[in-house]
Scaffold this motif. Structure first.
Motif, mmCIF file in Angstrom:
data_model
loop_
_atom_site.group_PDB
_atom_site.id
_atom_site.type_symbol
_atom_site.label_atom_id
_atom_site.label_comp_id
_atom_site.label_asym_id
_atom_site.label_seq_id
_atom_site.Cartn_x
_atom_site.Cartn_y
_atom_site.Cartn_z
ATOM 1 N N ALA A 1 -9.017 -6.198 2.685
ATOM 2 C CA ALA A 1 -10.341 -6.395 3.282
ATOM 3 C C ALA A 1 -10.513 -7.826 3.779
ATOM 4 C CB ALA A 1 -11.427 -6.050 2.266
ATOM 5 N N SER A 2 -10.010 -8.794 3.008
ATOM 6 C CA SER A 2 -10.139 -10.201 3.400
ATOM 7 C C SER A 2 -9.341 -10.503 4.660
ATOM 8 C CB SER A 2 -9.674 -11.108 2.255
ATOM 9 O OG SER A 2 -10.497 -10.942 1.120
ATOM 10 N N LEU A 3 -8.113 -9.996 4.724
ATOM 11 C CA LEU A 3 -7.271 -10.244 5.897
ATOM 12 C C LEU A 3 -7.803 -9.498 7.119
ATOM 13 C CD1 LEU A 3 -3.744 -10.078 4.235
ATOM 14 C CD2 LEU A 3 -4.974 -12.115 4.997
ATOM 15 N N GLU A 4 -8.260 -8.264 6.913
ATOM 16 C CA GLU A 4 -8.815 -7.493 8.024
ATOM 17 C C GLU A 4 -10.055 -8.179 8.580
ATOM 18 O OE1 GLU A 4 -11.321 -4.508 10.044
ATOM 19 O OE2 GLU A 4 -11.788 -5.627 8.219
ATOM 20 N N ARG B 1 -2.408 1.696 8.531
ATOM 21 C CA ARG B 1 -1.164 2.032 7.835
ATOM 22 C C ARG B 1 -0.984 1.144 6.605
ATOM 23 N NH1 ARG B 1 3.666 -0.085 7.587
ATOM 24 N NH2 ARG B 1 3.235 -1.598 9.243
ATOM 25 N N CYS B 2 -1.256 -0.147 6.765
ATOM 26 C CA CYS B 2 -1.146 -1.069 5.627
ATOM 27 C C CYS B 2 -2.120 -0.688 4.517
ATOM 28 C CB CYS B 2 -1.417 -2.502 6.084
ATOM 29 S SG CYS B 2 -0.124 -3.217 7.110
ATOM 30 N N ALA C 1 -3.028 1.560 -0.818
ATOM 31 C CA ALA C 1 -3.705 2.560 -1.650
ATOM 32 C C ALA C 1 -2.686 3.362 -2.451
ATOM 33 C CB ALA C 1 -4.546 3.486 -0.775
ATOM 34 N N SER C 2 -1.575 3.709 -1.809
ATOM 35 C CA SER C 2 -0.516 4.433 -2.508
ATOM 36 C C SER C 2 0.071 3.582 -3.629
ATOM 37 C CB SER C 2 0.575 4.827 -1.508
ATOM 38 O OG SER C 2 1.635 5.492 -2.158
ATOM 39 N N THR C 3 0.224 2.290 -3.364
ATOM 40 C CA THR C 3 0.732 1.375 -4.390
ATOM 41 C C THR C 3 -0.236 1.285 -5.564
ATOM 42 O OG1 THR C 3 1.925 0.076 -2.732
ATOM 43 C CG2 THR C 3 1.466 -0.993 -4.843
ATOM 44 N N ASP C 4 -1.537 1.228 -5.273
ATOM 45 C CA ASP C 4 -2.544 1.205 -6.339
ATOM 46 C C ASP C 4 -2.411 2.427 -7.248
ATOM 47 O OD1 ASP C 4 -4.059 -1.106 -6.417
ATOM 48 O OD2 ASP C 4 -5.522 -0.425 -4.939
#
Length: 207
Positions: free
Chosen positions: A158-161, A182-183, A188-191
Motif C-alpha cells: 500500500a505504501s509503495l503503491e 500481480r504483486c 497475499a499468497s505469501t501471507d
C-alpha cells in the motif's frame, strides 16, 4: 467557513490530539493483551496522525461539504487516523475482535478488504470508530477515527503503491496497474503461506 489562518479543527484540535493519544495507548494495551495470551508478537508497529489542514480542507471541498470545523469533525470521518500493522493475517482479526470489545468505542463503518480485496489489489481491514470526546472544546461530544489494520506485506504494498500513484506523467499506466495487482496477489499468497507455516508450528491448525 473557517479562515485559512485558523485550524480547520477550531477549538477541538487539542481534544482530537489527546483522544488520538488515548487510542494509541489502548492499542498498545490490546497488543500486550494478545501477546500475553498467545505468547507471540501480534503487532509490528502502530502509526497515527491527525489529518493535515490542507488535506482536510480539500476533502471537505471534494465531498461538497462546507469547509468548516463541524464538517471536519462530524462529516469527514478520518480526522484521526491510526494504522495497526500486524505480523500475520490471524493477528489482524484478533485486533479487530479486541476493538469491538473496547468500552466506549462504537463501530460506525466496517470494511474487510482482506477477504474482499479492492480491484487494484489493495488489502486491509478498515473500521470507522466513533469515540467519546473527553477533552471538551465545545458541544461535540464524540469524534470519528479511521482504523486500518493490515499485515506487514499489505502495508508495504500500500505504501509503495501510494507513492507511485502520485507520480505524474507515468508511461504504460495500464501495464503498471496490472503489475501492481500481480504483486499484491503474490504478497497475499505469501501471507497465507506464512500463516499456514505458523499454524503448523504452533499447532493452531489442529484446533
Amino acid at each position: 467557513m473557517e479562515t485559512l489562518t485558523e485550524s480547520i479543527y477550531g477549538s477541538y484540535e487539542n481534544a482530537l490530539r489527546a483522544t488520538m493519544e488515548d487510542m494509541k495507548a489502548k492499542f498498545n494495551e490490546i497488543r500486550d493483551k494478545i501477546r500475553d495470551t498467545k505468547g507471540e508478537k501480534p503487532v509490528d508497529h502502530i502509526l497515527s496522525r491527525l489529518k493535515g489542514e490542507e488535506s482536510m480542507r480539500e476533502k471537505c471541498f471534494r465531498k461538497d461539504y462546507p469547509v468548516s470545523t463541524e464538517s471536519a469533525i462530524t462529516r469527514v470521518k478520518d480526522a484521526i487516523g491510526i494504522r495497526v500493522v500486524c505480523s500475520f493475517i490471524d493477528d489482524v482479526y484478533k485486533v479487530v475482535d479486541e476493538i469491538k470489545k473496547t468500552p466506549g468505542w462504537k463501530v460506525d463503518v466496517e470494511k474487510d478488504y482482506i477477504r474482499h480485496a479492492k480491484a487494484n489489489g489493495y488489502r486491509s481491514y478498515h473500521i470507522i470508530l466513533k469515540v467519546p470526546n473527553k477533552y471538551g472544546g465545545g458541544d461535540i461530544d464524540s469524534f470519528y477515527a479511521e482504523i486500518q489494520i493490515r499485515t506487514i506485506s499489505m502495508d508495504t504494498w500500500a505504501s509503495l503503491e501510494h507513492q507511485m500513484r502520485y507520480k505524474r506523467n507515468i508511461k504504460n499506466q495500464q501495464l503498471i496497474e496490472v503489475e501492481l495487482k500481480r504483486c499484491a496477489d503474490e504478497l497475499a499468497s505469501t501471507d497465507v503461506s506464512l500463516q499456514t507455516i505458523r499454524d503448523m508450528i504452533t499447532g493452531d491448525n489442529e484446533k
